[in-house]
Design a protein around this motif. Structure first.
Motif, PDB file in Angstrom:
ATOM      1  N   THR A  30       0.687  -1.198  -0.245  1.00  0.00           N
ATOM      2  CA  THR A  30      -0.142   0.222   0.365  1.00  0.00           C
ATOM      3  C   THR A  30       0.597   0.768   0.225  1.00  0.00           C
ATOM      4  O   THR A  30       0.744   2.365  -0.171  1.00  0.00           O
ATOM      5  CB  THR A  30      -0.946  -0.071   0.941  1.00  0.00           C
ATOM      6  N   ALA A  31       1.667   0.720   0.591  1.00  0.00           N
ATOM      7  CA  ALA A  31       3.036   2.650   0.992  1.00  0.00           C
ATOM      8  C   ALA A  31       3.425   2.851  -0.527  1.00  0.00           C
ATOM      9  O   ALA A  31       4.198   3.788  -1.322  1.00  0.00           O
ATOM     10  CB  ALA A  31       3.653   2.373   2.007  1.00  0.00           C
ATOM     11  N   CYS A  32       3.561   1.946  -1.822  1.00  0.00           N
ATOM     12  CA  CYS A  32       4.354   1.491  -2.501  1.00  0.00           C
ATOM     13  C   CYS A  32       3.109   2.358  -4.118  1.00  0.00           C
ATOM     14  O   CYS A  32       3.567   2.281  -5.312  1.00  0.00           O
ATOM     15  CB  CYS A  32       5.011  -0.166  -3.212  1.00  0.00           C
ATOM     16  N   GLN A  33       1.794   2.122  -3.933  1.00  0.00           N
ATOM     17  CA  GLN A  33       0.963   1.993  -4.917  1.00  0.00           C
ATOM     18  C   GLN A  33       0.991   3.356  -5.423  1.00  0.00           C
ATOM     19  O   GLN A  33       0.935   3.390  -6.337  1.00  0.00           O
ATOM     20  CB  GLN A  33      -0.368   1.795  -4.256  1.00  0.00           C
ATOM     21  N   THR A  34       1.398   4.515  -5.068  1.00  0.00           N
ATOM     22  CA  THR A  34       1.363   5.926  -5.024  1.00  0.00           C
ATOM     23  C   THR A  34       2.418   5.974  -6.393  1.00  0.00           C
ATOM     24  O   THR A  34       1.412   6.276  -7.762  1.00  0.00           O
ATOM     25  CB  THR A  34       1.974   6.664  -4.416  1.00  0.00           C
ATOM     26  N   CYS A  35       3.508   5.432  -6.852  1.00  0.00           N
ATOM     27  CA  CYS A  35       4.534   5.263  -7.799  1.00  0.00           C
ATOM     28  C   CYS A  35       3.859   4.398  -8.811  1.00  0.00           C
ATOM     29  O   CYS A  35       3.959   4.836  -9.973  1.00  0.00           O
ATOM     30  CB  CYS A  35       5.531   5.844  -7.179  1.00  0.00           C
ATOM     31  N   HIS A  36       4.211   3.009  -8.053  1.00  0.00           N
ATOM     32  CA  HIS A  36       3.921   1.605  -9.184  1.00  0.00           C
ATOM     33  C   HIS A  36       2.433   0.635  -8.677  1.00  0.00           C
ATOM     34  O   HIS A  36       2.960   0.169  -9.947  1.00  0.00           O
ATOM     35  CB  HIS A  36       4.996   1.092  -7.989  1.00  0.00           C
ATOM     36  N   GLY A  37       1.697   1.875  -8.781  1.00  0.00           N
ATOM     37  CA  GLY A  37       0.593   1.052  -8.438  1.00  0.00           C
ATOM     38  C   GLY A  37      -0.248  -0.252  -7.259  1.00  0.00           C
ATOM     39  O   GLY A  37       0.851  -0.861  -7.410  1.00  0.00           O
ATOM     40  N   SER A  42       3.464   0.848 -13.430  1.00  0.00           N
ATOM     41  CA  SER A  42       3.415   2.443 -12.717  1.00  0.00           C
ATOM     42  C   SER A  42       2.622   3.272 -13.037  1.00  0.00           C
ATOM     43  O   SER A  42       1.933   3.459 -14.108  1.00  0.00           O
ATOM     44  CB  SER A  42       4.613   2.217 -13.500  1.00  0.00           C
ATOM     45  N   LYS A  43       2.119   4.745 -12.002  1.00  0.00           N
ATOM     46  CA  LYS A  43       0.991   5.426 -12.457  1.00  0.00           C
ATOM     47  C   LYS A  43       2.112   6.494 -13.702  1.00  0.00           C
ATOM     48  O   LYS A  43       1.747   7.888 -13.471  1.00  0.00           O
ATOM     49  CB  LYS A  43       0.454   5.394 -11.021  1.00  0.00           C
ATOM     50  N   LEU A  44       3.567   6.759 -12.710  1.00  0.00           N
ATOM     51  CA  LEU A  44       4.211   7.800 -12.832  1.00  0.00           C
ATOM     52  C   LEU A  44       5.343   7.427 -14.179  1.00  0.00           C
ATOM     53  O   LEU A  44       6.337   6.297 -13.379  1.00  0.00           O
ATOM     54  CB  LEU A  44       4.261   8.060 -12.184  1.00  0.00           C
TER      55      LEU A  44
END
Length: 105
Positions: A30-37, A42-44
């Motif tokens: 869950t800590a990785c999802q912002t960048c890696h989904g 990846s979302k970035l």
């Protein structure tokens, strides 16, 4: 020659390697999802896809970020808090995500 190769290959395998728990890795991701989904895609544009990467690569990369051997402003901070078990679990989770690779066109 084959025997020498096998001995050298065995020497390169870390003795502390452990099998990861993909379910625990999913919770930790869950800590990785912002960048890696959450799906590892990846979302970035500057963050790599993690889905389908092989576990040993993910373990090596995360360990190197944690130890400062591999440099990335964000990952060095994030990975510093990861235990060996966290790394193994994240690698098991992202490595276990099945992806389809299709040729272009």
């Amino acid at each position: 020659m084959t025997r020498l190769f096998l001995i050298l290959a065995a020497a390169l395998v870390p003795l502390t390697a452990q099998a990861g728990d993909a379910a625990a890795g999913k919770k930790r991701a869950t800590a990785c999802q912002t960048c890696h989904g959450m799906d590892g895609l990846s979302k970035l544009p500057e963050a790599p896809n993690l889905a389908g990467q092989v576990e040993p690569y993910l373990v090596k990369a995360l360990t190197e970020y944690r130890e400062g051997k591999r440099q990335n402003e964000i990952m060095n901070v994030v990975a510093k808090e990861l235990t060996d078990a966290d790394i193994a679990n994240l690698a098991a989770y992202y490595g276990g995500i099945q992806i389809d690779v299709l040729p272009p066109g």
